[in-house]
Enzyme design. Sequence first.
Site, short mmCIF file in Angstrom:
data_model
loop_
_atom_site.label_atom_id
_atom_site.label_comp_id
_atom_site.label_asym_id
_atom_site.label_seq_id
_atom_site.Cartn_x
_atom_site.Cartn_y
_atom_site.Cartn_z
N ASP A 110 -15.48 21.76 -11.44
CA ASP A 110 -16.04 21.90 -12.77
C ASP A 110 -17.20 22.90 -12.82
OD1 ASP A 110 -17.81 20.45 -11.30
OD2 ASP A 110 -18.14 18.88 -12.79
N HIS A 126 -13.36 48.93 0.47
CA HIS A 126 -13.88 47.88 -0.40
C HIS A 126 -14.40 46.70 0.44
CE1 HIS A 126 -11.43 49.35 -4.14
NE2 HIS A 126 -12.48 50.10 -3.87
N ASP A 131 -22.62 50.86 -1.42
CA ASP A 131 -21.97 51.20 -2.69
C ASP A 131 -22.32 50.08 -3.64
OD1 ASP A 131 -20.22 51.60 -4.83
OD2 ASP A 131 -18.57 52.27 -3.55
N ASP A 158 -22.97 53.24 -10.75
CA ASP A 158 -22.08 53.17 -9.60
C ASP A 158 -22.49 54.26 -8.60
OD1 ASP A 158 -20.01 52.83 -7.82
OD2 ASP A 158 -18.41 53.40 -9.21
N HIS A 215 -8.71 58.35 -0.98
CA HIS A 215 -8.91 57.93 -2.37
C HIS A 215 -9.22 59.13 -3.26
CE1 HIS A 215 -13.29 58.37 -1.97
NE2 HIS A 215 -13.19 57.72 -0.81
N HIS A 253 -13.77 58.81 -11.31
CA HIS A 253 -13.22 57.90 -12.32
C HIS A 253 -14.22 57.76 -13.45
CE1 HIS A 253 -15.88 54.56 -11.07
NE2 HIS A 253 -15.53 54.82 -9.82
N HIS A 263 -14.59 51.00 -13.50
CA HIS A 263 -13.46 51.91 -13.67
C HIS A 263 -13.09 51.84 -15.15
CE1 HIS A 263 -13.27 51.11 -9.29
NE2 HIS A 263 -12.95 52.38 -9.26
N GLU A 323 -17.24 61.03 -6.03
CA GLU A 323 -17.43 60.23 -4.82
C GLU A 323 -16.49 60.63 -3.67
OE1 GLU A 323 -16.15 56.09 -5.22
OE2 GLU A 323 -15.61 56.50 -7.29
N TYR A 362 -13.73 58.96 6.50
CA TYR A 362 -13.70 57.67 7.18
C TYR A 362 -12.90 57.83 8.47
CZ TYR A 362 -14.53 56.77 2.24
OH TYR A 362 -15.01 56.81 0.96
N ARG A 388 -19.49 57.96 2.49
CA ARG A 388 -19.12 58.25 1.10
C ARG A 388 -20.40 58.48 0.32
NH1 ARG A 388 -16.26 54.19 0.36
NH2 ARG A 388 -17.58 52.72 -0.77
N GLU A 441 -21.82 59.16 -3.66
CA GLU A 441 -21.34 59.02 -5.04
C GLU A 441 -22.49 59.16 -6.02
OE1 GLU A 441 -18.74 55.75 -7.60
OE2 GLU A 441 -19.81 55.13 -5.78
#
Length: 446
Positions: A41, A247, A264, A275, A354, A358, A365, A389, A393, A411, A413
């Site tokens: 709950d 991710h 990130d 972002d 990638h 975006h 996104h 971005e 890797y 990365r 961004e």
Amino acid sequence: MTETEFRSADPFRARRERFLDAIGEGVAVLAAAPELIKSRDTDVRYRQNSDFYYLTGFLEPGAVAVLTPHDPEHRFTLFVRPRDPERETWTGARAGVEGAVERFGADQAYPIADLGEHLKGLIEPADALWYALSADGNEMDARMIRLVTGFRGTRHRTGKGPFDIRDPAAVLDRMRVIKEPGELERIREAAALSARGHLAVMRAGQAGVGEWELEALLDGMFRAAAPDSGTAYPSIVGSGANATVLHYVTNDRRIGEGELVLVDAGADAGFYCGDITRVFPASGRFSEAQRKIYDIVHAALDAGIAAARPGEPVSGIHEAARAVLVQGMIDLGLLEGTVEDAIDSEAFKRFFMHNTAHYLGLDVHDAGPYRERDGTPVPLQPGMVLTVEPGLYIPADADDVAEELRGIGIRLEDNVIITADGCEVITRGVPVAAEEVQAVCVEGRE
């Protein structure tokens, strides 16, 4: 800008009118986001559906909006949870039917329990029903389908009833992709708050610190900034080889000596998102191998930003950054041959898998088309907001790669607003140049 000031300009009414003009003789039905249960709950913190918020400003669950161009008295109708003192003692105040009209500009409002009584009559004069079917086929979807299929059996006698269900995204995505001045102000606030969080973790992220501790620092700063602020998405804090997982959100490892930390993370400021991704050395200084990769990604970031200008396709940002990254991979010995060959064969995707940009706005996104139905790229226009971005890797188990390069993920961004003659970078409240990043890290370790 405060929530009161933002609402005072009533952007929601103006958006509704544009949307109503676009759907012609149709009727639109939009449902609020459902409430979600974390366990037993315990509720997940509620967040309104972005399209519903964009057109109504209404933040409560259990609501349905109906937009009817043909009916002046019901042009904007809200069905909402009624006031209930007993329930409000537990879960907080509700706008109720009266508040839906007085505070949110509804022409008519009814208790949500009366939806079935009114919905058919509101939809009947329309030639199309604009409604976003969900992925899981919920009860609201079933209700809409029953209504439309029901008209199939009566239309030949009455001449009334919509013929089909159309996705409001066909209109709303194009509206949302060009940001209004008030939206841009909120996005700048989100970018500035995001940058402050990144500065804090650069200063705090030394060897021995837990990734989760940096995540907590970010989340706390974002939430403490304002009553309507918080995290735009789960923060990624990846140290060492964890940075090669795109991710990665486990955030359960302690930072090791000499490692890089990829963060990130973005703040939400009144429903609008930042972002940012930055990478910094836990020791305060990049090693030679780390710096080589970092400089390649930084150069790719600059190339992508330079390509973010009106008239160019979003894919141009990716292509500009990709060319720099692929040349860098060849220079590092990760790939062989020419840039063109590596792109044509997609060999580069082993280390960069990638896209580079975006849309950004109410969602991380965000809504908006990248191509027309015929495949033609949508050109960038002033008022669009995007991320840039690029990344590299190198897996820790890449045995065919020089050992000093293995397990490094970088990365970078930034967020940009397309302007009349280029773009405005709104996330440089946190540095990206390697020397400046090191200076922030050293400052935090003194």
